[in-house]
Motif scaffolding. Structure first.
Motif, PDB file in Angstrom:
ATOM      1  N   GLN A  81       0.616  -1.338  -0.198  1.00  0.00           N
ATOM      2  CA  GLN A  81      -0.042  -0.031   0.034  1.00  0.00           C
ATOM      3  C   GLN A  81       0.985   1.009  -0.033  1.00  0.00           C
ATOM      4  N   ASN A  82       2.205   1.041   0.734  1.00  0.00           N
ATOM      5  CA  ASN A  82       2.583   1.816   1.086  1.00  0.00           C
ATOM      6  C   ASN A  82       3.512   2.716  -0.878  1.00  0.00           C
ATOM      7  N   VAL A  83       3.890   1.766  -1.640  1.00  0.00           N
ATOM      8  CA  VAL A  83       4.263   1.630  -2.753  1.00  0.00           C
ATOM      9  C   VAL A  83       3.343   2.124  -3.769  1.00  0.00           C
ATOM     10  N   ALA A  84       1.750   2.188  -2.932  1.00  0.00           N
ATOM     11  CA  ALA A  84       0.711   1.682  -4.517  1.00  0.00           C
ATOM     12  C   ALA A  84       0.400   3.516  -3.922  1.00  0.00           C
ATOM     13  N   ASN A  85       0.901   4.074  -2.979  1.00  0.00           N
ATOM     14  CA  ASN A  85       0.569   5.541  -3.035  1.00  0.00           C
ATOM     15  C   ASN A  85       1.246   6.206  -3.449  1.00  0.00           C
ATOM     16  N   GLU A  86       2.405   6.017  -3.599  1.00  0.00           N
ATOM     17  CA  GLU A  86       3.411   6.623  -4.656  1.00  0.00           C
ATOM     18  C   GLU A  86       2.615   6.427  -6.540  1.00  0.00           C
ATOM     19  N   VAL A  87       1.879   5.975  -6.743  1.00  0.00           N
ATOM     20  CA  VAL A  87       1.525   5.490  -7.890  1.00  0.00           C
ATOM     21  C   VAL A  87      -0.068   5.393  -8.279  1.00  0.00           C
ATOM     22  N   ARG A  88      -0.364   6.064  -7.255  1.00  0.00           N
ATOM     23  CA  ARG A  88      -2.332   5.977  -7.011  1.00  0.00           C
ATOM     24  C   ARG A  88      -2.931   6.307  -8.173  1.00  0.00           C
ATOM     25  N   ASP A  89      -2.478   7.289  -9.167  1.00  0.00           N
ATOM     26  CA  ASP A  89      -2.549   7.680  -9.947  1.00  0.00           C
ATOM     27  C   ASP A  89      -3.241   6.756 -11.433  1.00  0.00           C
ATOM     28  N   VAL A  90      -2.540   5.832 -11.574  1.00  0.00           N
ATOM     29  CA  VAL A  90      -1.958   4.987 -12.022  1.00  0.00           C
ATOM     30  C   VAL A  90      -2.735   3.802 -11.728  1.00  0.00           C
ATOM     31  N   ILE A  91      -3.229   3.811 -11.122  1.00  0.00           N
ATOM     32  CA  ILE A  91      -3.855   2.029 -10.788  1.00  0.00           C
ATOM     33  C   ILE A  91      -5.302   2.837  -9.876  1.00  0.00           C
ATOM     34  N   VAL A  92      -5.799   4.211  -9.853  1.00  0.00           N
ATOM     35  CA  VAL A  92      -7.220   4.887 -10.189  1.00  0.00           C
ATOM     36  C   VAL A  92      -7.633   4.788 -11.865  1.00  0.00           C
ATOM     37  N   GLU A  93      -6.640   5.071 -12.943  1.00  0.00           N
ATOM     38  CA  GLU A  93      -6.782   4.287 -13.806  1.00  0.00           C
ATOM     39  C   GLU A  93      -7.429   3.709 -14.613  1.00  0.00           C
ATOM     40  N   HIS A  94      -7.024   2.576 -14.063  1.00  0.00           N
ATOM     41  CA  HIS A  94      -7.283   0.718 -14.176  1.00  0.00           C
ATOM     42  C   HIS A  94      -8.492   0.687 -13.956  1.00  0.00           C
ATOM     43  N   THR A  95      -9.259   0.489 -14.578  1.00  0.00           N
ATOM     44  CA  THR A  95     -10.660  -0.351 -14.525  1.00  0.00           C
ATOM     45  C   THR A  95     -10.991  -1.319 -14.882  1.00  0.00           C
ATOM     46  N   GLU A  96      -9.786  -2.548 -15.226  1.00  0.00           N
ATOM     47  CA  GLU A  96     -10.215  -3.134 -16.211  1.00  0.00           C
ATOM     48  C   GLU A  96     -10.631  -3.987 -15.074  1.00  0.00           C
ATOM     49  N   VAL A  97     -10.962  -5.831 -14.833  1.00  0.00           N
ATOM     50  CA  VAL A  97     -11.278  -7.169 -13.818  1.00  0.00           C
ATOM     51  C   VAL A  97     -10.298  -7.296 -13.650  1.00  0.00           C
ATOM     52  N   ILE A  98      -9.645  -7.457 -15.165  1.00  0.00           N
ATOM     53  CA  ILE A  98      -8.342  -8.545 -14.591  1.00  0.00           C
ATOM     54  C   ILE A  98      -6.797  -7.516 -15.836  1.00  0.00           C
ATOM     55  N   PRO A  99      -6.233  -7.409 -15.316  1.00  0.00           N
ATOM     56  CA  PRO A  99      -5.591  -8.098 -13.737  1.00  0.00           C
ATOM     57  C   PRO A  99      -6.025  -7.596 -12.759  1.00  0.00           C
ATOM     58  N   THR A 100      -6.591  -7.551 -11.470  1.00  0.00           N
ATOM     59  CA  THR A 100      -6.983  -7.103 -10.352  1.00  0.00           C
ATOM     60  C   THR A 100      -5.566  -6.486  -9.671  1.00  0.00           C
ATOM     61  N   ILE A 101      -5.851  -5.363  -8.931  1.00  0.00           N
ATOM     62  CA  ILE A 101      -4.395  -4.692  -8.606  1.00  0.00           C
ATOM     63  C   ILE A 101      -4.639  -5.305  -6.658  1.00  0.00           C
ATOM     64  N   LEU A 102      -4.402  -5.358  -6.024  1.00  0.00           N
ATOM     65  CA  LEU A 102      -4.895  -5.589  -4.324  1.00  0.00           C
ATOM     66  C   LEU A 102      -3.924  -4.688  -3.273  1.00  0.00           C
ATOM     67  N   GLU A 103      -3.997  -3.673  -2.777  1.00  0.00           N
ATOM     68  CA  GLU A 103      -2.750  -3.548  -2.204  1.00  0.00           C
ATOM     69  C   GLU A 103      -2.931  -4.385  -0.479  1.00  0.00           C
ATOM     70  N   ILE A 104      -2.057  -4.821  -0.251  1.00  0.00           N
ATOM     71  CA  ILE A 104      -1.328  -5.382   0.919  1.00  0.00           C
ATOM     72  C   ILE A 104      -0.818  -4.808   1.588  1.00  0.00           C
ATOM     73  N   PRO A 105      -0.804  -4.639   2.951  1.00  0.00           N
ATOM     74  CA  PRO A 105       0.452  -3.836   3.699  1.00  0.00           C
ATOM     75  C   PRO A 105       1.950  -4.571   3.254  1.00  0.00           C
ATOM     76  N   SER A 106       2.914  -3.812   4.518  1.00  0.00           N
ATOM     77  CA  SER A 106       4.404  -4.390   4.257  1.00  0.00           C
ATOM     78  C   SER A 106       4.313  -4.529   5.707  1.00  0.00           C
ATOM     79  N   LYS A 107       5.428  -5.349   5.774  1.00  0.00           N
ATOM     80  CA  LYS A 107       6.170  -5.212   6.913  1.00  0.00           C
ATOM     81  C   LYS A 107       6.333  -4.099   8.271  1.00  0.00           C
ATOM     82  N   GLU A 108       6.912  -2.710   8.103  1.00  0.00           N
ATOM     83  CA  GLU A 108       7.015  -1.717   7.679  1.00  0.00           C
ATOM     84  C   GLU A 108       5.866  -0.507   8.406  1.00  0.00           C
TER      85      GLU A 108
END
Length: 151
Positions: A81-108
């Motif tokens: 998720q902390n990496v996803a925050n850096e590229v949020r615009d790319v994630i928001v623009e993606h509207t297809e079902v596949i590939p599915t983007i899943l945000e997960i926690p990191s160790k820190e």
């Protein structure tokens, strides 16, 4: 390799059963996923993972995510998720079902559903735009209660 048949909301679709899982994240996360056997290099030598460290640029993350989104052999992209925050615009623009983007926690950095654009989209569909914040807080409270009970 069978083709993907994308469909409109509420319709069934066919998915290639041989799709890969890709990962973008910190070394601990990606190494753990690689130990499960999810790492692949295709015939062109292209990997399905990116280890992000302090020297990894935002541009490199964006390019890798965009490349994974274009590949027809990837079905799920796991991203810290902390990496996803850096590229949020790319994630928001993606509207297809596949590939599915899943945000997960990191160790820190713990997972925060309020920062997850996919979770927010799902909450809007499930609860309506007026009740997102209320439901997310409610779910967060239930998860804390459950985790305390398990300890």
């Amino acid at each position: 390799v069978s083709s993907l048949n994308m469909s409109k909301k509420g319709k069934a679709f066919k998915v290639n059963p041989n799709l890969l899982v890709a990962a973008i994240g910190d070394e601990a996360t990606v190494a753990g996923l690689l130990l499960t056997g999810m790492g692949e290099r295709n015939r062109k030598g292209q990997a399905n993972f990116l280890i992000v460290d302090k020297d990894t640029t935002k541009k490199e993350i964006e390019e890798t995510l965009s490349f994974f989104l274009q590949r027809d052999d990837i079905g799920i992209i796991l991203i810290n998720q902390n990496v996803a925050n850096e590229v949020r615009d790319v994630i928001v623009e993606h509207t297809e079902v596949i590939p599915t983007i899943l945000e997960i926690p990191s160790k820190e950095v713990p997972y925060d559903p309020q920062k997850d654009s996919i979770m927010q989209k799902a909450a809007r569909q499930l609860y309506g735009a007026d009740h997102i914040e209320e439901k997310v807080q409610q779910e967060k409270g239930q998860n804390l209660f459950i985790s305390r009970k398990l300890k």
